[in-house]
Structures are given as C-alpha cells and as structure tokens.
Scaffold this motif. Sequence first.
Motif, short mmCIF file in Angstrom:
data_model
loop_
_atom_site.label_atom_id
_atom_site.label_comp_id
_atom_site.label_asym_id
_atom_site.label_seq_id
_atom_site.Cartn_x
_atom_site.Cartn_y
_atom_site.Cartn_z
N ASP A 33 0.88 -1.26 0.16
CA ASP A 33 0.04 -0.19 0.03
C ASP A 33 0.68 1.19 0.12
N LYS A 36 2.09 2.05 -3.65
CA LYS A 36 0.68 2.51 -4.19
C LYS A 36 0.57 3.99 -4.07
N ASN A 53 -11.33 8.41 -7.58
CA ASN A 53 -11.50 7.26 -8.25
C ASN A 53 -9.81 6.73 -8.47
N PRO A 56 -5.67 4.33 -4.63
CA PRO A 56 -5.51 2.90 -4.47
C PRO A 56 -6.50 2.41 -3.49
N ASP A 57 -6.95 1.10 -3.73
CA ASP A 57 -7.70 0.25 -2.84
C ASP A 57 -7.13 0.42 -1.40
N ASN A 58 -7.85 0.24 -0.46
CA ASN A 58 -7.52 -0.07 0.99
C ASN A 58 -6.86 0.95 1.51
N SER A 60 -7.32 5.12 2.83
CA SER A 60 -8.19 6.07 3.50
C SER A 60 -7.82 7.74 2.87
N ASN A 74 -13.59 8.99 2.56
CA ASN A 74 -14.19 7.52 2.28
C ASN A 74 -14.04 6.81 3.70
N TYR A 112 -2.74 4.91 5.19
CA TYR A 112 -2.56 3.58 4.59
C TYR A 112 -1.77 2.85 6.05
N PRO A 121 -9.29 -11.22 -3.46
CA PRO A 121 -10.24 -10.31 -2.96
C PRO A 121 -11.35 -11.25 -1.89
N ARG A 125 -11.99 -11.24 2.10
CA ARG A 125 -13.26 -11.05 2.50
C ARG A 125 -13.53 -11.95 3.81
#
Length: 437
Positions: A33, A36, A53, A56-58, A60, A74, A112, A121, A125
């Motif tokens: 992370d 990224k 958009n 990066p995922d994960n 904030s 977010n 991060y 994924p 989860r």
Amino acid sequence: MINGVVIIFLTCMWFLSVGYLVSEHIIYPANYDEQKVQQFVKVQRSKRVFNANEVPDNVSYALFNPQHHMLKTNTSQINWKKMRKCLYHPKHVDYGYQLVRYPDKSVVVLHYYYLTRYVNPIFQRILPPSEYLSLGMLLFLILFCLLVTTILLKNKLVKSVNLFRQVGESITKQDLDFKIPHSNIKEFEHALNTMAEMQLALKESLISKWAQEQSQQQEISALSHDLKTPLTVIQGNSELLLEDDNLTEQQREDLQSIMRNTKQANEYLNSLRAATKGSIEQAINVNLTNLQIEITKRAQELVHTKKIELIVDGTLTGYAYLQKNHFIRAIINVIENAVTYTRMKGRIKLAFKNEVQYVQIGVYDQGPGFSKAALLNATKRFWKEDQARKINGHNGLGLWFANDVIEKNSGHLVIKNSSNGGIVLINLAKTKAKHEK
C-alpha cells in the motif's frame, strides 16, 4: 536450550513462508500500500484537482479546502478528524500518512497501513487478516512444540526418577550387589554416583555388622554350651536326691522346685540356641483365648516358688498370626524377670487388654523398678547394670530375647515404671476375621 532452538527455527520458517507467499503472489508484501500511495502522490503532483477514483484500494483519504474544512472522504468521522491534524503540522506527518496539495490550495490526506494482504479479494473478505493469521499460526506452532518438548522432558524425568526408585527398592531389600544405573541427565547422574558411594559404604557397614552378630552368636552359643553341663549335673543330682525316702516334705518340695527351674533353664537355653542359629518357627493363626490360658498356667508355676500372688485381669479374644512357641517363651521371660525382682510373698499382675485391632499383655511387678539406664538399654543383648534390678549371674539376655521375638512377630515391647515397681507392656496386632481359623 531445546525450546530456544525450536523457537528460532519456527521464526525463521515463518519469515521464509511469508517470503514464499509473496513471491507466489498469494499475499501482497507489507509495503504494498505504501508503494501504491507513493505512485499516486507522484501522479497527483502534475494534476490540478483531486480525483477520488484514482485513490488505491485499501487506502483512506480525506479532501480539505484551504480553510481545512472536510469536503470529501471515504472513512469515518473519527478517522478523518485524525487526518486533519496532519494539516496543522505538515512537517511532522506520522508514518502511514501522506499529503498532496493542489493548485486550488485544497489538500488531500492519505492514510495506509503497513500490513500484508491477500491478493485474492475473496480471501481478503472471508479469512482473518493475513498478518494476524500468520502470527497466530506461528504462536500455535511455538506452543505446540513447547508442549511436545515438555511431555518428552517429563517422560525423561520420570524415567530417571524410576532409577532412584529401583535403587531404593534394592537397598530396602538389602540387595547391595546390584549395579547402580546411569542417567543421561547430568544432575541425576551426579546423585546416582553419590548413591553408589552410599551403597558401598552401606555394604561395608552390613558386612561389619554381620561379622559382629556372628561373633555375638558364637559367644551366646559358647555360653549356652557352658551352662548346659552344670544344669545337667544339677538336674541329675536332684533326681538322685529325690529317690531318698528319708527326705522331709520341705526338702522334697525344694528339690522339686530345683528340678522345675532347671527344666525351664534348659528350655531357655534351647530357645536361645535356636535364636542364635537363625531357626525360624512357622507362624500360625493362634487363638488368643487359649494363648492367655497357657501363659497364665506357666505364670502360676513360676510365682509358686516365691509364694507370690498372681492377679489376672482381663480376657483376650480373637486371633493373632505369630510363632506360638517362641512368643510364649518371650512372655515367660518377661514374667520370670518380674518374679526375680518381686519380693517374697509379693504380688504380680497379668493384665490382658482386648481391643478391636490389637491386644496388650501387661506384666506388673512389685520390684525396685527400672533405672533410667535400664529404661533405655534393658532390651539390648548382654546389657546389665550394677544398680537397681541387679541379680548375681544375670547376663542381660532375658529381655533382649523377649524383645527380639516380639518384634519378629510384628509386636512392640514397652518398658516403664509405676509407683509400685516395673511394668512391661507387649502390644500385638490381631489378624483380620477372614484369616481366622
């Protein structure tokens, strides 16, 4: 030492397994992370406005206007308020936070975590975080290995302790020729070596004691042999004198008394020789009521010579497992001792105490009592003193023989005094009902 090596090995294996999972693209590296975010920051520096958009995922984020009011985020209110604090101290931003400033003076704060994550994924989860899962597995393996090593160590200790038990049992049986075993535990091996030294010392002590007992047995055997001849002469001459028809009634009674006592002395010598030779009479279940009758009858014969009154108190019942003839001789020795020290026309009491699990035979005399030295030494072989209860010709064997026989029959002899004389108590265990005949 072993546990430390195991922990180090498992830790190394944990690091290698994490590296393998990363190389096989099953999990992301812990700094994934961060990389990224660094790329995102580099791209955003050439742009004029923030685009959510592209985050990066994960990761904030929180977008603030020039007045530090939050415009877009977010994450939760608590988190974005923590992120806003970075705006007030931009030069002291904590690790895991990044700031990007735009031409319109808006600022986005990114947050991060330095953690590994699953690439798939679905795993992300449904499974626990890979960081916690891998550490949990490491902790479980460490605890499992510690448990296994503890069990192995316990078995090793039990095995070594059993060696001491074997040594103890051999010593208890006086088997001193056995070989002391060895242990692969240093401390136990040292203790076993010490026990080997004790074994040698005990063996030498027992050999010395055996030689001493042999010497004492030879002395007793010689004494018995020397006494046998004069007793035979006394008995023979008494028999010849009894054939004289001119004896008065008193003379005849005295000669008969001499013969009775000579006979008892011969019986005593026979018992003494049997004891010194290690003769063992077969133990049987004896009716205690009949035993009391026989002892009382023998006692009445003994007190007759000094016109002593015999008092019998109590009744025995039940059974006792013992060497009957040896035991009766032992009791008679105690009674003879009481008769010897009781004054003419005195009184001797035989007290028979009957309990559920044991019986007690008490002999109470009206003599001078036992001295302090006699209370400690009267049951020792050849012990005698020059004070109370001393009789010429006394060789210190009567109470020793009685005590020796009583102890061999699982009994216990106690010597003490009363205000009127000496007391000898014999305690004897009864047999259980199922052994009675």
